[in-house]
Enzyme design. Structure first.
Site, PDB file in Angstrom:
ATOM      1  N   ASN A 102      82.463  34.982  33.473  1.00  0.00           N
ATOM      2  CA  ASN A 102      83.357  34.774  32.333  1.00  0.00           C
ATOM      3  C   ASN A 102      83.019  33.432  31.680  1.00  0.00           C
ATOM      4  OD1 ASN A 102      84.483  35.802  34.908  1.00  0.00           O
ATOM      5  ND2 ASN A 102      85.821  36.826  33.473  1.00  0.00           N
TER       6      ASN A 102
ATOM      7  N   GLU B  89      84.522  41.971  37.994  1.00  0.00           N
ATOM      8  CA  GLU B  89      85.855  41.501  38.328  1.00  0.00           C
ATOM      9  C   GLU B  89      86.760  42.650  38.702  1.00  0.00           C
ATOM     10  OE1 GLU B  89      86.542  40.115  34.701  1.00  0.00           O
ATOM     11  OE2 GLU B  89      85.186  38.465  35.130  1.00  0.00           O
TER      12      GLU B  89
ATOM     13  N   HIS C 271      83.701  39.118  25.734  1.00  0.00           N
ATOM     14  CA  HIS C 271      82.839  37.936  25.861  1.00  0.00           C
ATOM     15  C   HIS C 271      81.762  37.879  24.781  1.00  0.00           C
ATOM     16  CE1 HIS C 271      83.766  38.051  30.503  1.00  0.00           C
ATOM     17  NE2 HIS C 271      84.823  37.723  29.785  1.00  0.00           N
TER      18      HIS C 271
HETATM   19  P1  FDA Z   1      87.696  31.106  20.626  1.00  0.00           P
HETATM   20  O1  FDA Z   1      87.520  32.523  20.237  1.00  0.00           O
HETATM   21  O2  FDA Z   1      88.458  30.798  21.849  1.00  0.00           O
HETATM   22  O3  FDA Z   1      88.401  30.316  19.447  1.00  0.00           O
HETATM   23  C1  FDA Z   1      88.057  30.469  18.108  1.00  0.00           C
HETATM   24  C2  FDA Z   1      89.272  30.123  17.265  1.00  0.00           C
HETATM   25  O4  FDA Z   1      88.856  29.884  15.914  1.00  0.00           O
HETATM   26  C3  FDA Z   1      90.317  31.229  17.201  1.00  0.00           C
HETATM   27  O5  FDA Z   1      91.589  30.670  17.411  1.00  0.00           O
HETATM   28  C4  FDA Z   1      90.164  31.787  15.783  1.00  0.00           C
HETATM   29  O6  FDA Z   1      91.375  32.284  15.250  1.00  0.00           O
HETATM   30  C5  FDA Z   1      89.701  30.570  15.018  1.00  0.00           C
HETATM   31  N1  FDA Z   1      88.874  30.883  13.849  1.00  0.00           N
HETATM   32  C6  FDA Z   1      87.799  31.698  13.802  1.00  0.00           C
HETATM   33  N2  FDA Z   1      87.262  31.708  12.579  1.00  0.00           N
HETATM   34  C7  FDA Z   1      88.013  30.878  11.822  1.00  0.00           C
HETATM   35  C8  FDA Z   1      87.961  30.478  10.457  1.00  0.00           C
HETATM   36  N3  FDA Z   1      87.029  30.938   9.631  1.00  0.00           N
HETATM   37  N4  FDA Z   1      88.894  29.608  10.007  1.00  0.00           N
HETATM   38  C9  FDA Z   1      89.860  29.133  10.832  1.00  0.00           C
HETATM   39  N5  FDA Z   1      89.956  29.487  12.149  1.00  0.00           N
HETATM   40  C10 FDA Z   1      89.033  30.340  12.627  1.00  0.00           C
HETATM   41  N6  FDA Z   1      86.820  34.183  29.398  1.00  0.00           N
HETATM   42  C11 FDA Z   1      86.858  33.588  30.606  1.00  0.00           C
HETATM   43  O7  FDA Z   1      86.094  32.660  30.854  1.00  0.00           O
HETATM   44  N7  FDA Z   1      87.756  34.022  31.553  1.00  0.00           N
HETATM   45  C12 FDA Z   1      88.601  35.058  31.329  1.00  0.00           C
HETATM   46  O8  FDA Z   1      89.409  35.397  32.203  1.00  0.00           O
HETATM   47  C13 FDA Z   1      88.538  35.709  30.070  1.00  0.00           C
HETATM   48  N8  FDA Z   1      89.329  36.799  29.786  1.00  0.00           N
HETATM   49  C14 FDA Z   1      89.395  37.291  28.502  1.00  0.00           C
HETATM   50  C15 FDA Z   1      90.331  38.275  28.179  1.00  0.00           C
HETATM   51  C16 FDA Z   1      90.476  38.695  26.853  1.00  0.00           C
HETATM   52  C17 FDA Z   1      91.482  39.759  26.507  1.00  0.00           C
HETATM   53  C18 FDA Z   1      89.661  38.116  25.836  1.00  0.00           C
HETATM   54  C19 FDA Z   1      89.798  38.533  24.401  1.00  0.00           C
HETATM   55  C20 FDA Z   1      88.732  37.144  26.162  1.00  0.00           C
HETATM   56  C21 FDA Z   1      88.582  36.725  27.485  1.00  0.00           C
HETATM   57  N9  FDA Z   1      87.679  35.737  27.835  1.00  0.00           N
HETATM   58  C22 FDA Z   1      87.670  35.202  29.094  1.00  0.00           C
HETATM   59  C23 FDA Z   1      86.755  35.175  26.830  1.00  0.00           C
HETATM   60  C24 FDA Z   1      87.178  33.784  26.341  1.00  0.00           C
HETATM   61  O9  FDA Z   1      88.525  33.787  25.930  1.00  0.00           O
HETATM   62  C25 FDA Z   1      86.241  33.388  25.199  1.00  0.00           C
HETATM   63  O10 FDA Z   1      84.925  33.337  25.713  1.00  0.00           O
HETATM   64  C26 FDA Z   1      86.592  32.023  24.616  1.00  0.00           C
HETATM   65  O11 FDA Z   1      87.895  31.994  24.119  1.00  0.00           O
HETATM   66  C27 FDA Z   1      85.615  31.649  23.520  1.00  0.00           C
HETATM   67  O12 FDA Z   1      85.845  30.304  23.162  1.00  0.00           O
HETATM   68  P2  FDA Z   1      85.359  29.742  21.789  1.00  0.00           P
HETATM   69  O13 FDA Z   1      85.613  28.280  21.767  1.00  0.00           O
HETATM   70  O14 FDA Z   1      83.961  30.196  21.549  1.00  0.00           O
HETATM   71  O15 FDA Z   1      86.228  30.465  20.646  1.00  0.00           O
END
Ligand code: FDA
Length: 503
Positions: free
Chosen positions: A480, A356, A442
Site C-alpha cells: 500500500n 491483504e 492505488h
Molecule cells: P491524495 O489522493 O491522497 O490527495 C490528493 C488531493 O488533492 C485530494 O484531496 C484531491 O481532492 C485533491 N485534488 C486533486 N486535484 C485537485 C485540483 N485540481 N485542485 C484542487 N485539489 C485537487 N494506501 C495505503 O497506503 N494504505 C491503505 O490502507 C490504503 N487504502 C485505501 C483505501 C481506499 C478506499 C482508497 C481510495 C485508497 C487507499 N489507499 C491506501 C491509497 C492511498 O489513500 C493513496 O495512495 C494516497 O492517498 C495518495 O496520496 P497522494 O498524496 O498522492 O494524493
C-alpha cells in the site's frame, strides 16, 4: 496580475501535499493550500461527520446520485449501493475506459477514506523502482520520519489472537498457512488503543461499526489530525476548500499563476479566481497532478514540460476477490474495517503477490474471505489530453488488468486447492465475476521521479515547480503506497528547502 499572491501554493491536501504544507510552514514560508473537496469537521443531522458503509447518504460520494462501492453485490443482489443526492461527498470514483480509480476528496485526501495500512516496501523492491534514490537514506531517515508524524502503530498480537473482530483475518491466515504461505502483520494509522476501547464498549465504535471508505468518525489518524493540523499550527498555512485548480501558467517574472474554480455544494462553479506564487507544489495525487500538467503542456501554458509527463501510470497491480469458506470456518458477524495482515508472497520471483486480508463488515456471517491483492504487474499506461472535455484520458486496457488477475489467481488457486475451497462468484455484479480487476485504490505514476521530474520531484523544464505525490511512483511499489508517498515527499522537502528557497 494575479488576484492573490503567496510565496508558496500547494495544490491538494493528501499525503504529498500535507508534507509540503507542513515543511513550508515550519520554514516560515507563507503557504496557500488549494483543495477541491470540503473540510470534514461538521456533524450532520445524525451528529456524525461521516456516514457509514452500511447506511450511506449524500456524504458518501463526490457528486453522485447512487453510491458506487467497489463491492457491488452480495449473493447477486444489489444490496450494497444506495440512491443518494448530489453532494461533495468524501469518496470519488473516477471512471476511465477500462479502469476506475477510487480517490478521497476533502482536506486530507486519501487519508479520509483509506484502510490506514502504513506499509514500508521491501527495501530491495524500493531500490528496483527508484534506482537513483539513496535507499539507505530513505530507510534510515525518511521512512522513520513519515511513520512518526503519521502516528503509525501496530496491533497488540495477543489482542489480535483473542478478539472476535479479527476472526476473519485468523481464518484467512490459517488457509494461507495450509498452503505453505507466510503472513505478516501490517502497521496502521488507526489507533489500536481506541479500537480496543471500542471492543470493550468504552469508546464510540468506528472501525468496529463499519466505517471506512466513506470516512471514520473516530480512531483514525487522518492527515487533518497529523500533518495538516501541525501545518496550520505554524501560523503560516491557509487552506482553501471547494476550490479546484484548473490552469497553471508561468508569467514573465518566473512566478506562477494558478487558475481555480470555486464550486458550491451542488458542484456548480460560482467563481473563477487566480492565485500567484513563487513556489508551486503539486499534490493533487496521481490523477489530479498528472491531469494539471498534461493539460498545461497540451494547451501551451507550460510548453516546456517534457514527453514523460502523463506516462508511467499503473494500478499497483490491484485486484479484489473473495473465497467461499466451509460452513465450519465462520468469519464472524463482527469484523473490524481496518486490515492488519497480508499474505506475503512477494519473495516468489516467478509470481510476486502481496495480498491483504480485507474485511467484509456486513454485520452478518457470510463465510467470505475477501482480499485486495497487490501484484507485480509490469503494465503501464499513459494519459492524453482530450480537448473536447478539457480532461486527461487514461489509455489502460482490459488486457493490462488481466495480468494482475492471472498473478492473483495463481496464488489463490493454491490456497483454494490446499483448503478444498472455491472463489465467490456473487460479489462484483451479475456476470459471475470473480476478480474485480476494473478498479484500483492505488493509482501511481504519471509524473515519474527522475523522468518527468529530476530525482527530487522538481518538474523538468521549469524551476520552482514541484511534484510531491503518488504521481512520482512508477506504477508499482508492491505494498500500500501512502507511507512511500509521504517519505518521498519528506525527502523532496528536505532538499528543496535547503537548496531552492535560500534568499
Ligand atoms: P491524495 O489522493 O491522497 O490527495 C490528493 C488531493 O488533492 C485530494 O484531496 C484531491 O481532492 C485533491 N485534488 C486533486 N486535484 C485537485 C485540483 N485540481 N485542485 C484542487 N485539489 C485537487 N494506501 C495505503 O497506503 N494504505 C491503505 O490502507 C490504503 N487504502 C485505501 C483505501 C481506499 C478506499 C482508497 C481510495 C485508497 C487507499 N489507499 C491506501 C491509497 C492511498 O489513500 C493513496 O495512495 C494516497 O492517498 C495518495 O496520496 P497522494 O498524496 O498522492 O494524493
Amino acid at each position: 496580475p494575479a488576484v492573490d499572491n503567496s510565496p508558496a501554493i500547494v495544490i491538494g491536501s493528501g499525503y504529498g501535499a500535507a508534507v509540503a504544507a507542513l515543511r513550508l510552514g515550519q520554514a516560515g514560508i507563507r503557504t496557500l493550500v488549494i483543495e477541491m473537496g470540503g473540510l470534514w469537521n461538521t456533524p450532520g443531522k445524525d451528529g456524525k461527520v461521516f456516514c457509514s458503509t452500511r447506511t450511506p447518504d449524500e456524504r458518501s460520494m463526490w457528486f453522485r446520485t447512487r453510491t458506487e462501492a467497489p463491492l457491488a453485490t452480495f449473493l447477486w443482489l444489489d444490496v450494497v449501493n444506495k440512491d443518494i443526492s448530489l453532494y461533495p461527498g468524501v469518496l470519488d470514483r473516477v471512471r476511465f475506459a477500462n479502469m476506475s480509480v477510487f480517490v478521497g476528496r476533502g482536506v486530507g485526501g486519501g487519508s479520509l477514506v483509506n484502510g490506514s495500512m502504513a506499509v514500508t516496501p521491501l527495501q530491495s523492491y524500493f531500490a528496483e523502482q527508484f534506482p537513483t534514490v539513496d535507499t539507505a537514506e530513505m530507510y534510515s531517515t525518511y521512512f522513520p520520519r513519515a511513520r512518526s508524524v503519521l502516528g503509525v502503530n501496530t496491533i497488540d498480537p495477543a489482542w489480535f489472537e483473542s478478539t472476535e473482530w479479527y476472526r476473519f483475518t485468523r481464518i484467512s491466515r490459517k488457509h494461507a498457512q495450509n498452503a505453505g504461505l507466510k503472513t505478516t502483520f501490517v502497521p496502521s494509522v488507526y489507533d489500536f488503543g481506541h479500537m480496543q476501547r471500542e471492543a470493550a464498549g468504552t469508546a464510540t465504535k468506528s472501525a468496529l461499526a463499519g466505517e471506512v471508505i466513506y470516512g471514520n468518525n473516530h480512531g483514525k489518524r487522518s492527515l487533518d489530525k497529523t500533518y495538516l493540523a501541525s501545518a496550520l499550527g505554524t501560523g503560516n498555512v491557509t487552506i482553501h476548500t471547494m476550490e479546484r485548480a484548473k490552469g497553471i501558467r508561468r508569467v514573465s517574472d518566473g512566478t506562477y499563476v494558478v487558475t481555480v474554480d470555486r464550486i458550491d455544494g451542488t458542484g456548480k462553479v460560482v467563481e473563477t479566481k487566480e492565485y500567484g506564487c513563487t513556489y508551486l507544489f503539486l499534490g493533487g495525487g496521481s490523477l489530479g497532478t498528472t491531469e494539471l500538467l498534461v493539460r498545461a503542456r497540451e494547451t501551451g501554458t507550460l510548453p516546456a514540460l517534457n514527453a514523460s509527463v502523463g506516462t508511467g501510470w499503473g494500478t499497483n497491480g490491484n485486484v479484489m476477490f473473495g473465497r467461499a469458506n466451509h460452513l465450519w470456518d465462520t468469519v464472524g458477524e463482527n469484523q473490524s474495517t481496518m486490515p492488519v495482515m497480508g499474505i506475503d508472497d512477494w519473495g516468489n520471483t516467478s509470481n510476486p503477490v502481496f495480498a491483504e486480508i480485507a474485511p467484509l463488515p456486513t454485520g452478518l456471517e457470510h463465510w467470505v474471505s475477501l482480499y485486495l491483492a497487490i501484484t507485480k504487474n509490469p503494465q503501464r499506461a499513459s494519459f492524453t489530453y482530450d480537448s473536447a472535455t478539457d480532461s486527461a484520458k487514461l489509455g489502460w486496457s482490459a488486457a493490462q488488468s488481466a495480468v494482475s488477475v492471472s498473478m492473483a489467481k495463481k496464488l489463490f488457486d493454491r490456497i483454494n486447492s490446499a483448503n478444498s475451497t472455491i472463489y465467490r462468484y456473487d460479489l462484483f455484479g451479475s456476470s459471475n465475476k470473480v476478480f474485480a480487476d476494473d478498479f484500483t485504490y492505488h493509482p501511481l505514476g504519471g509524473c515519474v521521479l527522475g523522468k518527468a521530474t529530476d530525482d527530487y520531484g522538481r518538474v523538468k523544464g521549469y524551476s520552482k515547480l514541484y511534484v510531491t505525490d503518488g504521481s512520482l511512483v512508477p506504477g508499482s511499489i508492491g505494498v500500500n503506497p501512502f507511507l512511500t508517498i509521504t517519505a518521498l515527499a519528506e525527502r523532496t522537502m528536505a532538499r528543496v528547502l535547503v537548496e531552492d528557497t535560500a534568499p
